[in-house]
Structure formats: C-alpha cells, structure tokens
Write a protein that holds these residues in place. Structure first.
Motif, PDB file in Angstrom:
ATOM      1  N   SER A  94      -7.617   9.678 -10.488  1.00  0.00           N
ATOM      2  CA  SER A  94      -7.019   8.359 -10.727  1.00  0.00           C
ATOM      3  C   SER A  94      -6.652   7.679  -9.404  1.00  0.00           C
ATOM      4  CB  SER A  94      -5.780   8.503 -11.614  1.00  0.00           C
ATOM      5  OG  SER A  94      -5.171   7.246 -11.833  1.00  0.00           O
ATOM      6  N   LEU A  95      -6.080   8.458  -8.480  1.00  0.00           N
ATOM      7  CA  LEU A  95      -5.755   7.909  -7.164  1.00  0.00           C
ATOM      8  C   LEU A  95      -7.013   7.458  -6.438  1.00  0.00           C
ATOM      9  CD1 LEU A  95      -3.040  10.400  -5.828  1.00  0.00           C
ATOM     10  CD2 LEU A  95      -2.684   8.039  -6.548  1.00  0.00           C
ATOM     11  N   ARG A  96      -8.067   8.243  -6.516  1.00  0.00           N
ATOM     12  CA  ARG A  96      -9.304   7.896  -5.832  1.00  0.00           C
ATOM     13  C   ARG A  96      -9.849   6.557  -6.310  1.00  0.00           C
ATOM     14  NH1 ARG A  96     -14.517   7.587  -6.510  1.00  0.00           N
ATOM     15  NH2 ARG A  96     -15.953   8.097  -4.800  1.00  0.00           N
ATOM     16  N   GLU A  97      -9.809   6.295  -7.600  1.00  0.00           N
ATOM     17  CA  GLU A  97     -10.324   5.039  -8.131  1.00  0.00           C
ATOM     18  C   GLU A  97      -9.565   3.840  -7.556  1.00  0.00           C
ATOM     19  OE1 GLU A  97     -13.080   4.542  -9.993  1.00  0.00           O
ATOM     20  OE2 GLU A  97     -13.351   6.656  -9.510  1.00  0.00           O
ATOM     21  N   ARG A  98      -8.255   4.002  -7.365  1.00  0.00           N
ATOM     22  CA  ARG A  98      -7.453   2.895  -6.843  1.00  0.00           C
ATOM     23  C   ARG A  98      -7.682   2.685  -5.351  1.00  0.00           C
ATOM     24  NH1 ARG A  98      -3.406   5.630 -10.068  1.00  0.00           N
ATOM     25  NH2 ARG A  98      -3.127   4.555 -12.064  1.00  0.00           N
ATOM     26  N   ILE A  99      -7.775   3.755  -4.585  1.00  0.00           N
ATOM     27  CA  ILE A  99      -7.878   3.593  -3.140  1.00  0.00           C
ATOM     28  C   ILE A  99      -9.227   3.045  -2.711  1.00  0.00           C
ATOM     29  CG2 ILE A  99      -6.218   5.442  -2.730  1.00  0.00           C
ATOM     30  CD1 ILE A  99      -8.450   7.258  -1.927  1.00  0.00           C
ATOM     31  N   ARG A 100     -10.269   3.238  -3.512  1.00  0.00           N
ATOM     32  CA  ARG A 100     -11.593   2.757  -3.131  1.00  0.00           C
ATOM     33  C   ARG A 100     -11.650   1.239  -3.045  1.00  0.00           C
ATOM     34  NH1 ARG A 100     -15.088   5.454  -0.503  1.00  0.00           N
ATOM     35  NH2 ARG A 100     -16.873   4.577  -1.557  1.00  0.00           N
ATOM     36  N   ALA A 101     -10.723   0.551  -3.717  1.00  0.00           N
ATOM     37  CA  ALA A 101     -10.719  -0.911  -3.703  1.00  0.00           C
ATOM     38  C   ALA A 101      -9.961  -1.486  -2.515  1.00  0.00           C
ATOM     39  CB  ALA A 101     -10.103  -1.436  -5.004  1.00  0.00           C
ATOM     40  N   VAL A 102      -9.345  -0.648  -1.685  1.00  0.00           N
ATOM     41  CA  VAL A 102      -8.474  -1.124  -0.617  1.00  0.00           C
ATOM     42  C   VAL A 102      -9.235  -1.558   0.624  1.00  0.00           C
ATOM     43  CG1 VAL A 102      -6.639  -0.443   0.986  1.00  0.00           C
ATOM     44  CG2 VAL A 102      -6.495   0.205  -1.425  1.00  0.00           C
ATOM     45  N   ALA A 103     -10.201  -0.760   1.088  1.00  0.00           N
ATOM     46  CA  ALA A 103     -10.894  -1.053   2.344  1.00  0.00           C
ATOM     47  C   ALA A 103     -12.368  -0.691   2.226  1.00  0.00           C
ATOM     48  CB  ALA A 103     -10.256  -0.279   3.497  1.00  0.00           C
ATOM     49  N   ASP A 104     -13.241  -1.561   2.788  1.00  0.00           N
ATOM     50  CA  ASP A 104     -14.680  -1.324   2.698  1.00  0.00           C
ATOM     51  C   ASP A 104     -15.321  -0.959   4.036  1.00  0.00           C
ATOM     52  OD1 ASP A 104     -14.639  -3.708   4.074  1.00  0.00           O
ATOM     53  OD2 ASP A 104     -15.704  -4.870   2.551  1.00  0.00           O
ATOM     54  N   GLY A 105     -14.503  -0.874   5.107  1.00  0.00           N
ATOM     55  CA  GLY A 105     -15.034  -0.504   6.406  1.00  0.00           C
ATOM     56  C   GLY A 105     -15.656  -1.631   7.198  1.00  0.00           C
ATOM     57  N   GLN A 106     -15.588  -2.885   6.700  1.00  0.00           N
ATOM     58  CA  GLN A 106     -16.233  -4.019   7.369  1.00  0.00           C
ATOM     59  C   GLN A 106     -15.240  -4.923   8.114  1.00  0.00           C
ATOM     60  OE1 GLN A 106     -19.596  -4.182   7.202  1.00  0.00           O
ATOM     61  NE2 GLN A 106     -19.619  -2.411   5.845  1.00  0.00           N
ATOM     62  N   GLY A 107     -13.964  -4.527   8.164  1.00  0.00           N
ATOM     63  CA  GLY A 107     -12.939  -5.398   8.740  1.00  0.00           C
ATOM     64  C   GLY A 107     -13.158  -5.740  10.200  1.00  0.00           C
ATOM     65  N   LYS A 132      -3.716 -20.118  12.890  1.00  0.00           N
ATOM     66  CA  LYS A 132      -4.669 -19.607  11.915  1.00  0.00           C
ATOM     67  C   LYS A 132      -4.190 -18.240  11.435  1.00  0.00           C
ATOM     68  CE  LYS A 132      -8.529 -21.988  14.119  1.00  0.00           C
ATOM     69  NZ  LYS A 132      -9.810 -21.823  14.868  1.00  0.00           N
ATOM     70  N   LEU A 133      -4.418 -17.970  10.161  1.00  0.00           N
ATOM     71  CA  LEU A 133      -3.931 -16.736   9.551  1.00  0.00           C
ATOM     72  C   LEU A 133      -5.095 -15.925   8.994  1.00  0.00           C
ATOM     73  CD1 LEU A 133      -0.953 -18.318   7.554  1.00  0.00           C
ATOM     74  CD2 LEU A 133      -0.836 -17.159   9.782  1.00  0.00           C
ATOM     75  N   TYR A 134      -5.182 -14.675   9.433  1.00  0.00           N
ATOM     76  CA  TYR A 134      -6.197 -13.756   8.935  1.00  0.00           C
ATOM     77  C   TYR A 134      -5.466 -12.554   8.339  1.00  0.00           C
ATOM     78  CZ  TYR A 134      -9.011 -16.729  11.908  1.00  0.00           C
ATOM     79  OH  TYR A 134      -9.611 -17.838  12.478  1.00  0.00           O
ATOM     80  N   LEU A 135      -5.384 -12.529   7.007  1.00  0.00           N
ATOM     81  CA  LEU A 135      -4.483 -11.618   6.328  1.00  0.00           C
ATOM     82  C   LEU A 135      -5.210 -10.763   5.293  1.00  0.00           C
ATOM     83  CD1 LEU A 135      -1.707 -14.284   5.568  1.00  0.00           C
ATOM     84  CD2 LEU A 135      -1.874 -12.822   7.597  1.00  0.00           C
ATOM     85  N   GLY A 136      -4.734  -9.545   5.135  1.00  0.00           N
ATOM     86  CA  GLY A 136      -5.203  -8.678   4.067  1.00  0.00           C
ATOM     87  C   GLY A 136      -6.103  -7.559   4.546  1.00  0.00           C
ATOM     88  N   SER A 137      -6.298  -6.583   3.668  1.00  0.00           N
ATOM     89  CA  SER A 137      -7.003  -5.369   4.063  1.00  0.00           C
ATOM     90  C   SER A 137      -8.498  -5.564   4.266  1.00  0.00           C
ATOM     91  CB  SER A 137      -6.758  -4.257   3.027  1.00  0.00           C
ATOM     92  OG  SER A 137      -7.211  -4.643   1.744  1.00  0.00           O
ATOM     93  N   CYS A 138      -9.029  -6.755   3.958  1.00  0.00           N
ATOM     94  CA  CYS A 138     -10.436  -7.022   4.287  1.00  0.00           C
ATOM     95  C   CYS A 138     -10.635  -7.081   5.799  1.00  0.00           C
ATOM     96  CB  CYS A 138     -10.909  -8.316   3.640  1.00  0.00           C
ATOM     97  SG  CYS A 138     -10.102  -9.817   4.244  1.00  0.00           S
ATOM     98  N   TYR A 139      -9.540  -7.182   6.561  1.00  0.00           N
ATOM     99  CA  TYR A 139      -9.618  -7.238   8.024  1.00  0.00           C
ATOM    100  C   TYR A 139      -9.213  -5.915   8.694  1.00  0.00           C
ATOM    101  CZ  TYR A 139     -10.037 -12.282   7.394  1.00  0.00           C
ATOM    102  OH  TYR A 139     -10.457 -13.542   7.025  1.00  0.00           O
TER     103      TYR A 139
END
Length: 354
Positions: free
Chosen positions: A331-344, A160-167
């Motif tokens: 501009s950097l802040r707008e991009r980084i906010r989409a990377v991780a939501d703290g729920q991983g 099983k594969l659990y991939l990406g920054s949502c984790y």
C-alpha cells in the motif's frame, strides 16, 4: 552573442550534510548536458571539502575560504572574482540576464541576496517557506510546497515560483526504476544523511535489528562515524556498511524496506518505489516528515532532535509491523510512486537554460 554563465553557491560538510551541495550538483549536471559543456558552470564553495566534491563532478570551482554561516562576509570576494571575467555583465537588465546564480543555503540574508543580484538573476532553493526573499525565482521542490501560500507570500513581486515534487532534482540513475514488494523483508536500507554527527544510523540499527535480514547502512562523504560503523560489520551478522555510494538507486532497488531521515533521500526512495519509515533530525525536515506521515505515503516516527528515545521506540515498533505485513508495504509503495518521477533536474535545467 555572449554565452550565459551559471554560478552555483552551495556547501556540504559534516555539520549541514551534503544535501545542499548534492542537489545543486545534480541540477548542474543536467544543465551541463543541455548546454553540451560544463565550461559555462562555476561552483563557489566556502571550504576545500565542498570544492573537492564539486570538482569531482567535473565542474570549475572557486573556493572562497570563508565561514559558510556568515555569507555577507564573502561579498567582496564575489566582486573581485567576477571582475576578473572578460565577459562581466554590465548594469542593464539584458546583460544581467547573461548570468544566472543558483543559491542554496539557510544562511542567506536579504543584504547578501540583493548584492549577489547585481551580478545576475538569482534562483534560490528554499524549502522553509518562512518569508519572502529578494530574488528573481524561488525553487521549492517539496511535495508540501503550496502554490497559493507562496503567491500570497510574494504578492506584488515579480518573483517566479517553481514549486512541487515535479522539480525534485534527482540524479539520472533514479529514472525508470521499479522496486517490487517481496513477501518477506530480506534487505533493509538505513540512511541518515551525509553528516550524521550523532551516529543516528547506529542507534537506528540497535532498535530495529533482526537476525536473518541484511542491513545496508550508508555513510556519506562527511560522516565522522565511518570507523565506528565499520566495527558493526564485525559485531553483527548481516550488517553491511557502504561509504560514498555511487549507485544509490541500485542499492535501494535491492532493499525491501528503508529507514531514512526526511531529506532528499525520501524522494529518491519514492522514485525507486521502496516503502520507508522516516524521521526528522532538524527543523527543516519536520514539515516533510509530517506531510508524508499524514498522507499515508510513509511512516513518520517523529522528530529525533526533539525526542530521540521516542523516535527510536516508534521505529522499532513500526519496523516490526511493516516487516510482518506485506499488504501494508504494498500500500505504501503505491502511494510513493506518485511522488517523484526522476525528471525534476531536467525540468530545472530547461528553466535555467532559457
């Protein structure tokens, strides 16, 4: 019905830093909350320092007293330890499923993993994507972890594969943070991991120091340079050294800009919303640093372990640019906010609890 058992195998020390152990502790804490008790969770660590850190989080710990780089030598200790348990699983698949084992180390071998799999379902944290491993599940929480690439790598297997920054397994303190971009940079965070044997933090400070800015430098649990860093507080105005920071999210939220090694800290900065410059200081950090730079999520200064002087020079140059350009930081802040939501960590805890 027997309760499931959860074993975490991870270490943290001055050589490898605290990242492996801390991300396991974060997952374990989320799992403990879901289970309603930490009693089903056991940490296996090679040394006393790692064991003490795990115990400080309230978990049961067994110290193996082994070399963390030679993991196959600890296999007889696993067998002796688990045979002491009254509810030791048997050989069939249903009983094996009563124990789940999370392994986080760059020193695993196929022989090691195949033997550990006798005792339970094995979940491996793997951020290198270098080869397939004989495990039940692979977790790669990096933003660059590619689903198709992993599917090709594990083709014909039931892994099983659990991939990406949502984790990304971030601590609860990183949820619901909202750092705002200020017109002027007043506070800067410098963080270089839990080990930092080369005192990279001090070298970074030398190349970016400006009067009128508060520089917050973190020294982790395994930092051998804490005393040397503390002396900087006396020598330079505005330098503040933090040791074993408990509220890292709160400290980050106070800062307008950060300079960091490209480890899990970059995801913490993304969750809080702090623009940052990064660099790699080990091979396993190069891909993340490059991805962040190539996609305009952060400024990548390069590989410190390959070109230290070049990295420091680029940090000095790019740091000055970001300090003087509020639009670039925004501009950097707008991009980084989409990377991780703290729920991983919660997502991984749910998976382990099934």
């Amino acid at each position: 019905m027997k309760r499931k058992q959860y074993l975490f195998r991870a270490d943290g020390n001055a050589r490898i830093g605290a990242g492996h152990l801390m991300r396991c502790l974060t997952i374990a804490r989320a799992l403990s909350e879901r289970l309603g008790s930490p009693e089903q969770i056991l940490f296996l660590c090679a040394d006393e320092a790692s064991g003490e850190l795990a115990a400080s989080y309230g978990f049961l710990v067994h110290v193996l007293h082994t070399d963390f780089q030679r993991m196959e030598e600890e296999l007889p200790l696993w067998e002796a330890l688990l045979q002491e348990k009254e509810d030791l699983p048997g050989g069939d698949k249903s009983e094996r499923g009563q124990r789940k084992i999370v392994v986080d180390s760059y020193y695993v071998t196929d022989v090691y993993l195949q033997n550990v799999a006798r005792w339970g379902e094995v979940f491996l944290l793997d951020d290198m994507h270098s080869r397939p491993f004989p495990v039940d599940a692979v977790i790669n929480y990096n933003i660059f972890a590619d689903q198709r690439s992993y599917e090709r790598l594990y083709e014909g297997r039931n892994t099983k594969l659990y991939l990406g920054s949502c984790y990304v397994p971030l601590r609860p303190q990183f949820r619901n943070r909202n750092c705002r971009v200020s017109a002027k940079v007043r506070s800067v965070l410098i963080t270089t991991g839990g080990g930092d044997r080369e005192n990279i933090a001090g070298k970074v400070l030398d190349c970016i120091y400006r009067k009128g800015i508060h520089f917050h430098i973190t020294a982790g649990s395994f930092s051998p340079n804490f005393s040397a860093l503390k002396k900087l507080e006396e020598k330079r105005e505005g330098v503040i050294i933090h040791h074993n920071v408990q509220d890292m999210a709160g400290l980050m939220e106070q800062c307008d800009l950060a300079v960091t090694a490209a480890g899990t800290t970059v995801y913490e900065l993304c969750a809080v919303g702090v623009p940052f410059l990064c660099f790699s200081y080990a091979e396993n950090q190069e891909e993340l640093a490059a991805y962040l730079g190539n996609h305009g999520i952060a400024v990548n200064a390069g590989a410190f372990h390959r070109d230290a002087l070049g990295v420091l020079e680029r940090l000095g140059e790019k740091f000055g640019y970001l300090c003087d350009d509020v639009q670039a930081r925004a501009s950097l802040r707008e991009r980084i906010r989409a990377v991780a939501d703290g729920q991983g960590a919660d997502r991984l805890a749910w998976i382990l609890a099934q």
